[in-house]
Design a protein around this motif. Structure first.
Motif, PDB file in Angstrom:
ATOM      1  N   ARG A   1      -7.074  -8.476  -2.587  1.00  0.00           N
ATOM      2  CA  ARG A   1      -6.905  -8.547  -0.990  1.00  0.00           C
ATOM      3  C   ARG A   1      -7.745  -6.663  -0.295  1.00  0.00           C
ATOM      4  O   ARG A   1      -6.737  -6.000  -0.709  1.00  0.00           O
ATOM      5  CB  ARG A   1      -5.424  -8.766  -0.926  1.00  0.00           C
ATOM      6  CG  ARG A   1      -4.513  -9.157  -2.311  1.00  0.00           C
ATOM      7  CD  ARG A   1      -2.805  -9.675  -2.126  1.00  0.00           C
ATOM      8  NE  ARG A   1      -2.970 -10.082  -0.020  1.00  0.00           N
ATOM      9  CZ  ARG A   1      -1.444  -9.235  -0.112  1.00  0.00           C
ATOM     10  NH1 ARG A   1      -0.618  -7.980  -0.633  1.00  0.00           N
ATOM     11  NH2 ARG A   1      -1.062  -8.639   0.931  1.00  0.00           N
ATOM     12  N   PRO A   2      -8.493  -7.460   0.511  1.00  0.00           N
ATOM     13  CA  PRO A   2      -8.332  -6.601   1.669  1.00  0.00           C
ATOM     14  C   PRO A   2      -7.514  -5.182   1.902  1.00  0.00           C
ATOM     15  O   PRO A   2      -7.666  -4.431   2.121  1.00  0.00           O
ATOM     16  CB  PRO A   2      -9.781  -6.830   1.936  1.00  0.00           C
ATOM     17  CG  PRO A   2      -9.912  -8.236   1.930  1.00  0.00           C
ATOM     18  CD  PRO A   2      -8.632  -8.708   1.164  1.00  0.00           C
ATOM     19  N   GLU A   3      -6.191  -5.540   2.133  1.00  0.00           N
ATOM     20  CA  GLU A   3      -5.432  -5.240   3.016  1.00  0.00           C
ATOM     21  C   GLU A   3      -4.135  -3.966   1.613  1.00  0.00           C
ATOM     22  O   GLU A   3      -3.367  -3.925   1.760  1.00  0.00           O
ATOM     23  CB  GLU A   3      -4.029  -5.483   4.189  1.00  0.00           C
ATOM     24  CG  GLU A   3      -4.034  -7.018   3.876  1.00  0.00           C
ATOM     25  CD  GLU A   3      -5.312  -8.472   3.029  1.00  0.00           C
ATOM     26  OE1 GLU A   3      -5.613  -8.455   4.452  1.00  0.00           O
ATOM     27  OE2 GLU A   3      -4.647  -8.809   2.239  1.00  0.00           O
ATOM     28  N   ALA A   4      -4.245  -4.514   1.245  1.00  0.00           N
ATOM     29  CA  ALA A   4      -3.386  -4.292  -0.545  1.00  0.00           C
ATOM     30  C   ALA A   4      -3.936  -2.361  -0.986  1.00  0.00           C
ATOM     31  O   ALA A   4      -4.019  -1.551   0.011  1.00  0.00           O
ATOM     32  CB  ALA A   4      -3.708  -5.274  -1.831  1.00  0.00           C
ATOM     33  N   ILE A   5      -2.405  -2.154  -1.871  1.00  0.00           N
ATOM     34  CA  ILE A   5      -2.944  -0.980  -1.869  1.00  0.00           C
ATOM     35  C   ILE A   5      -3.990  -0.761  -2.590  1.00  0.00           C
ATOM     36  O   ILE A   5      -4.270  -1.525  -3.970  1.00  0.00           O
ATOM     37  CB  ILE A   5      -1.746  -0.741  -2.358  1.00  0.00           C
ATOM     38  CG1 ILE A   5      -0.221  -1.011  -2.154  1.00  0.00           C
ATOM     39  CG2 ILE A   5      -1.498   0.545  -4.005  1.00  0.00           C
ATOM     40  CD1 ILE A   5       0.682  -0.757  -2.842  1.00  0.00           C
ATOM     41  N   ALA A   6      -4.850   0.020  -2.063  1.00  0.00           N
ATOM     42  CA  ALA A   6      -5.743   0.316  -2.687  1.00  0.00           C
ATOM     43  C   ALA A   6      -5.775   1.332  -4.274  1.00  0.00           C
ATOM     44  O   ALA A   6      -6.902   1.924  -5.209  1.00  0.00           O
ATOM     45  CB  ALA A   6      -7.539   0.853  -1.969  1.00  0.00           C
ATOM     46  N   ARG A   7      -5.200   2.339  -3.589  1.00  0.00           N
ATOM     47  CA  ARG A   7      -5.268   3.680  -4.546  1.00  0.00           C
ATOM     48  C   ARG A   7      -3.094   4.006  -4.640  1.00  0.00           C
ATOM     49  O   ARG A   7      -3.108   3.860  -3.056  1.00  0.00           O
ATOM     50  CB  ARG A   7      -5.866   5.096  -4.333  1.00  0.00           C
ATOM     51  CG  ARG A   7      -7.550   4.414  -4.867  1.00  0.00           C
ATOM     52  CD  ARG A   7      -8.627   5.860  -4.370  1.00  0.00           C
ATOM     53  NE  ARG A   7      -8.508   6.093  -2.773  1.00  0.00           N
ATOM     54  CZ  ARG A   7      -9.537   5.155  -1.798  1.00  0.00           C
ATOM     55  NH1 ARG A   7     -10.081   3.640  -2.432  1.00  0.00           N
ATOM     56  NH2 ARG A   7      -9.092   5.538  -1.012  1.00  0.00           N
ATOM     57  N   LEU A   8      -2.863   4.662  -5.014  1.00  0.00           N
ATOM     58  CA  LEU A   8      -1.825   5.395  -5.166  1.00  0.00           C
ATOM     59  C   LEU A   8      -1.765   6.607  -5.732  1.00  0.00           C
ATOM     60  O   LEU A   8      -2.516   7.008  -7.017  1.00  0.00           O
ATOM     61  CB  LEU A   8      -0.782   4.668  -5.954  1.00  0.00           C
ATOM     62  CG  LEU A   8       0.599   5.388  -6.865  1.00  0.00           C
ATOM     63  CD1 LEU A   8       1.933   5.400  -5.201  1.00  0.00           C
ATOM     64  CD2 LEU A   8       1.802   3.771  -6.913  1.00  0.00           C
ATOM     65  N   LYS A   9      -1.413   7.805  -5.523  1.00  0.00           N
ATOM     66  CA  LYS A   9      -0.772   8.835  -5.745  1.00  0.00           C
ATOM     67  C   LYS A   9       0.762   9.026  -6.029  1.00  0.00           C
ATOM     68  O   LYS A   9       0.980   9.321  -5.176  1.00  0.00           O
ATOM     69  CB  LYS A   9      -1.928  10.298  -5.261  1.00  0.00           C
ATOM     70  CG  LYS A   9      -1.577  11.780  -5.965  1.00  0.00           C
ATOM     71  CD  LYS A   9      -2.516  12.897  -5.027  1.00  0.00           C
ATOM     72  CE  LYS A   9      -1.694  14.057  -5.551  1.00  0.00           C
ATOM     73  NZ  LYS A   9      -2.815  14.950  -5.243  1.00  0.00           N
ATOM     74  N   ALA A  10       1.292   9.737  -6.865  1.00  0.00           N
ATOM     75  CA  ALA A  10       2.748   9.457  -6.897  1.00  0.00           C
ATOM     76  C   ALA A  10       2.767  10.383  -8.638  1.00  0.00           C
ATOM     77  O   ALA A  10       2.440  10.728  -9.072  1.00  0.00           O
ATOM     78  CB  ALA A  10       3.050   7.893  -7.569  1.00  0.00           C
ATOM     79  N   TRP A  11       4.313  11.077  -8.091  1.00  0.00           N
ATOM     80  CA  TRP A  11       5.270  11.407  -9.223  1.00  0.00           C
ATOM     81  C   TRP A  11       6.554  11.440  -9.106  1.00  0.00           C
ATOM     82  O   TRP A  11       6.489  11.079  -7.796  1.00  0.00           O
ATOM     83  CB  TRP A  11       4.578  12.671  -9.484  1.00  0.00           C
ATOM     84  CG  TRP A  11       3.860  14.175  -8.809  1.00  0.00           C
ATOM     85  CD1 TRP A  11       3.326  13.824  -7.716  1.00  0.00           C
ATOM     86  CD2 TRP A  11       5.478  14.365  -7.711  1.00  0.00           C
ATOM     87  NE1 TRP A  11       3.343  15.317  -7.093  1.00  0.00           N
ATOM     88  CE2 TRP A  11       4.890  15.350  -7.366  1.00  0.00           C
ATOM     89  CE3 TRP A  11       6.433  14.435  -8.058  1.00  0.00           C
ATOM     90  CZ2 TRP A  11       5.040  16.355  -5.886  1.00  0.00           C
ATOM     91  CZ3 TRP A  11       7.183  15.464  -7.364  1.00  0.00           C
ATOM     92  CH2 TRP A  11       6.388  15.968  -6.480  1.00  0.00           C
ATOM     93  N   VAL A  12       7.132  11.878 -10.349  1.00  0.00           N
ATOM     94  CA  VAL A  12       8.481  11.943 -10.140  1.00  0.00           C
ATOM     95  C   VAL A  12       8.779  13.459 -11.286  1.00  0.00           C
ATOM     96  O   VAL A  12       8.282  13.033 -11.936  1.00  0.00           O
ATOM     97  CB  VAL A  12       9.612  10.351 -10.726  1.00  0.00           C
ATOM     98  CG1 VAL A  12      10.708  11.335 -10.991  1.00  0.00           C
ATOM     99  CG2 VAL A  12       9.146   9.483 -10.234  1.00  0.00           C
ATOM    100  N   ARG A  13       9.141  14.254 -10.105  1.00  0.00           N
ATOM    101  CA  ARG A  13       9.354  15.543 -11.248  1.00  0.00           C
ATOM    102  C   ARG A  13      11.295  15.345 -11.322  1.00  0.00           C
ATOM    103  O   ARG A  13      11.805  15.305 -10.363  1.00  0.00           O
ATOM    104  CB  ARG A  13       9.449  16.711 -10.155  1.00  0.00           C
ATOM    105  CG  ARG A  13       9.408  17.423 -10.750  1.00  0.00           C
ATOM    106  CD  ARG A  13       8.704  18.895  -9.779  1.00  0.00           C
ATOM    107  NE  ARG A  13       8.698  19.278  -8.684  1.00  0.00           N
ATOM    108  CZ  ARG A  13       8.258  19.795  -8.255  1.00  0.00           C
ATOM    109  NH1 ARG A  13       7.129  20.713  -7.620  1.00  0.00           N
ATOM    110  NH2 ARG A  13       8.580  20.015  -6.678  1.00  0.00           N
TER     111      ARG A  13
END
Length: 804
Positions: free
Chosen positions: A671-683
């Protein structure tokens, strides 16, 4: 491992344990070296929500096992099964799935035959038709106030003649297929007769049978689901759906087409499931599984009225039954005409019914007149088109197979020695060939789940991590995404795939640059049994469907592993497979036709070497050999009932005495409008309430109809529980502090780069398990949905996506 239907312990499922394909003789040593780390990860909380009380399973794995089941089974409480002479109780059907024996009717409906499954199943649901639940019970119970009325006598009367049996079937079932159907059969209005109460009794019996069969011990040997079939059949068009409930909390009444007709098809049953289950506040949960789109004249998968209805279908119907006894619904190709329904895939002749529906006016149609949306692949393509215009894909469906047996014999799918699945209609060789040659033994549903429990398997249904088979039991993995470190032969194949990609049933956002995402597929042959070894694999294909900028659908099939010209065939003298294939196949592949802006889906199709069809074995038992030039003369000597033995591809577009068993994975959607990349963390903080969360979500592009000035944005982070969620009101994405909603300290949206950034202040994020496990980040705005599920891993005091 825990699967009752799998290979023996000395040949464990390599893929299920996170292993890549390799030679069989090497696998055991690597498995033994890997078991400790695999099962050590199971000590923490399960990566799904527990909705029931049960003992924890002794064997669970983060990397998920393939569990084989049947979600479409009829017993004596289905009126048509009773008419066919079936007397199997739901309890007996569950026992059969675990290895027991059932008694079946012969051609005169006498209970003289028996059947036993070749290998137990892992899970199963009895799905009797809810239409006429109560009437069937009352007519079958001696001493009931209606036992001797004419309709009841017809139900019980043996009907070896197909003409008289059809007349009985019409009187019983036709009322459910007309506009404004009656609320019950005519005798239900007699004094002292309560058909609704009888229907509730049947529904309670179905629940009790499922509960008794469910293994709640730590062995987790078998999972049962409560379910039923909603049987809308307007003038013989199959708009049937199976409703499968997650746990023992179910509605007090199994609403049928008779109660839901006024709400429309399928909107009536959708509303019933929403009102009585999903929104009832009781803990009830369910999925709805359409089936037999091949017999619906295109009506099963109808156009959505608008985006809201498209999202409703996508949410309520995450799966579709693509293969069963009444035929295959993947795709269609008429080899006599040399044309297909949208493509040139000659393998689409597999187990096709020539008719587009089962109404009295049904006639075979040329390929250019055949209903396009009878076939699932075409519906998937049209779903991409709807997403292009509405912003929502209504046909985002994963795949399962099942039997639709009316013998109460779930998973009875062995081609050789098949005892049938239609009561007395296919109880003898003559009946099988003359009346039911177009049917097949049916398929199986496979779910990739951490353990064999209701919650784990149901969660696999919901996320579409499932595949369908035509009855055999190959093990198939399919992933898409970056997959940069995924390689065939790597001991970390599955770990790396879950960390950097999505499995079957998931979605991919746009890639950087113009290169295609990678797709990794791995398959291991069905090991079979000591009496009937499994068949080697011939090849693995990836099927692609897409729409271009103008919304025009396209499809293409790619061979990615194995060899279509391996020379394998069957010995015409003995019907035994001849020639070699592969025990395992694997490929990491990029799409050479990929275009970054075109939405698409991909699914894997695994083909075994050729084997004889069930009808070939039956014909040979009668002295008629479909593989022989003398077939016609042999059939004349055996009798008219066996003339169908000589049908074949030269004179019938959809009949062949030799078939290729297969499996179909659920698609992965690009899907061209979906999530391409994710940077994340739970600290994780050093004290309660001191945890923090960072999310930087990059979308491919913002959908044109998405207006965050007028629409609220909901963000959810979940594993087995909801880790964190917030709904940001319109206009809150201008940067700054959105009034500390959900603990958000900072939020911004870079519309040019389509990057959403959220950072919280100190929170209690204790629902985030401190263990390596799958985590989902999901966005919702209006009818727009996007999600990103990957393996997250613990690094020091942080939980982070493992693929970075």
């Amino acid at each position: 491992h825990s699967s009752a239907g799998g290979p023996p312990l000395d040949k464990p499922r390599a893929g299920a344990l996170g292993l890549a394909p390799m030679r069989f003789q090497c696998r055991r040593a690597i498995v033994l070296a890997t078991l400790a780390t695999t099962f050590a990860r199971a000590d923490g909380p399960p990566p799904w929500q527990r909705t029931e009380t049960r003992a924890p399973c002794a064997a669970t794995t983060l990397w998920r096992n393939p569990y084989f089941g049947d979600l479409h089974v009829h017993t004596r409480f289905s009126a048509d099964a009773y008419i066919f002479g079936t007397r199997v109780e739901p309890r007996e059907a569950y026992a059969f799935a675990r290895g027991g024996t059932v008694v079946l009717p012969d051609e005169n409906e006498a209970q003289t035959r028996t059947a036993r499954i070749d290998r137990p199943l892992d899970f199963m649901a009895v799905t009797d038709h809810s239409e006429w639940f109560g009437e069937t019970l009352l007519c079958a119970t001696p001493g009931s106030p209606v036992y001797d009325v004419e309709l009841c006598s017809l139900l019980r009367r043996p009907e070896p003649d197909p003409t008289s049996q059809f007349a009985t079937t019409v009187q019983w079932l036709f009322p459910a297929g007309i506009p404004n159907p009656p609320p019950s059969l005519s005798f239900c209005t007699l004094p002292g007769v309560d058909c609704d109460a009888a229907a509730v009794s049947v529904w309670r019996e179905e629940q009790a049978a499922a509960e008794e069969a469910y293994d709640r011990t730590a062995a987790c040997a078998f999972t049962s689901f409560v379910g039923y079939e909603h049987t809308a059949s307007p003038l013989g068009r199959h708009l049937h759906r199976n409703i499968i409930f997650r746990n023992a909390v179910v509605p007090p009444f199994a609403k049928s087409q008779l109660e839901t007709f006024a709400g429309g098809i399928p909107q009536g049953i959708w509303s019933a499931v929403e009102t009585d289950c999903l929104n009832a506040g009781t803990g009830c949960d369910a999925v709805i599984i359409p089936h037999n789109s091949n017999l619906s004249e295109g009506m099963q998968l109808s156009d959505p009225a608008d985006a809201a209805e498209a999202l409703r279908r996508q949410t309520l119907e995450p799966l579709i039954e693509i293969h069963q006894i009444k035929g295959n619904s993947e795709c269609r190709f008429d080899q006599l005409a040399g044309a297909g329904l949208g493509g040139t895939d000659e393998l689409c002749t597999f187990e096709q019914d020539p008719l587009p529906h089962q109404g009295p006016d049904a006639t075979a149609l040329p390929i250019d007149k055949y209903p396009r949306r009878n076939m699932v692949r075409n519906a998937l393509e049209d779903g991409l088109g709807f997403e292009q215009t509405l912003g929502v894909n209504p046909f985002r469906m994963g795949f399962v197979g099942s039997t639709d047996t009316h013998d109460g014999s779930p998973g009875n799918v062995a081609e050789e020695g098949w005892t049938g699945g239609q009561g007395n209609n296919d109880a003898s060789a003559a009946n099988q060939i003359s009346r039911e040659i177009r049917t097949n033994p049916g398929g199986l549903a496979v779910a990739w789940a951490e353990e064999n429990s209701r919650d784990a398997i149901f969660t696999a249904f919901r996320r579409r991590e499932t595949y369908a088979t035509s009855g055999t039991r190959p093990v198939v993995r399919f992933f898409g995404g970056d997959l940069a470190r995924v390689a065939c032969g790597s001991a970390s194949f599955v770990h790396d795939a879950y960390a950097s990609g999505t499995p079957m049933g998931g979605e991919l956002g746009p890639v950087r640059g113009a290169r295609s995402p990678r797709f990794a597929v791995w398959a291991m042959k069905d090991p079979g049994t000591a009496e009937r070894p499994g068949t080697d694999l011939q090849r693995v294909q990836i099927v692609k469907g897409w729409v271009d900028a103008k919304g025009k659908p396209h499809e293409r099939v790619f061979d990615v592993a194995g060899d279509a010209k391996n020379g394998a065939t069957v010995d015409p003298a003995t019907c035994t497979p001849r020639g070699a294939g592969a025990a395992e196949l694997c490929a990491v592949w990029r799409d050479p036709t990929f275009k970054r802006r075109e939405r698409a889906f991909y699914y894997a199709r695994v083909l075994e070497n050729p084997t004889c069809r069930w009808s070939t074995f039956v014909c040979r038992s009668a002295g008629v050999d479909p593989l022989s030039p003398g077939c016609a003369a042999q059939a004349a000597a055996a009798g008219a009932a066996f003339s169908n033995c000589c049908l074949g591809p030269a004179n019938d577009a959809f009949m062949d005495p030799v078939v290729q068993e297969r499996a179909w994975t659920s698609p992965i959607w690009y899907r061209p409008e979906a999530i391409a990349r994710l940077k994340a963390w739970v600290r994780f903080g050093g004290a309660p309430g001191r945890d923090q969360l960072l999310l930087r979500v990059t979308l491919g592009r913002l959908p044109p109809k998405l207006d965050l000035r007028r629409q609220a944005l909901t963000v959810r982070v979940t594993d087995d529980d909801e880790i964190w969620a917030v709904t940001l009101p319109p206009k809150s994405l201008r940067g700054g502090r959105p009034r500390r909603l959900g603990g958000v300290r900072r939020v911004s949206l870079d519309r040019g780069a389509a990057v959403l950034t959220l950072r919280t202040g100190p929170l209690d994020l204790s629902h985030a398990d401190r263990a390596d496990h799958m985590v989902t980040v999901a966005l919702a705005v209006g009818t727009f949905r996007a999600s990103h599920t990957r393996l997250w891993v613990v690094r020091g005091d942080r939980l982070v996506p493992g693929g970075r």
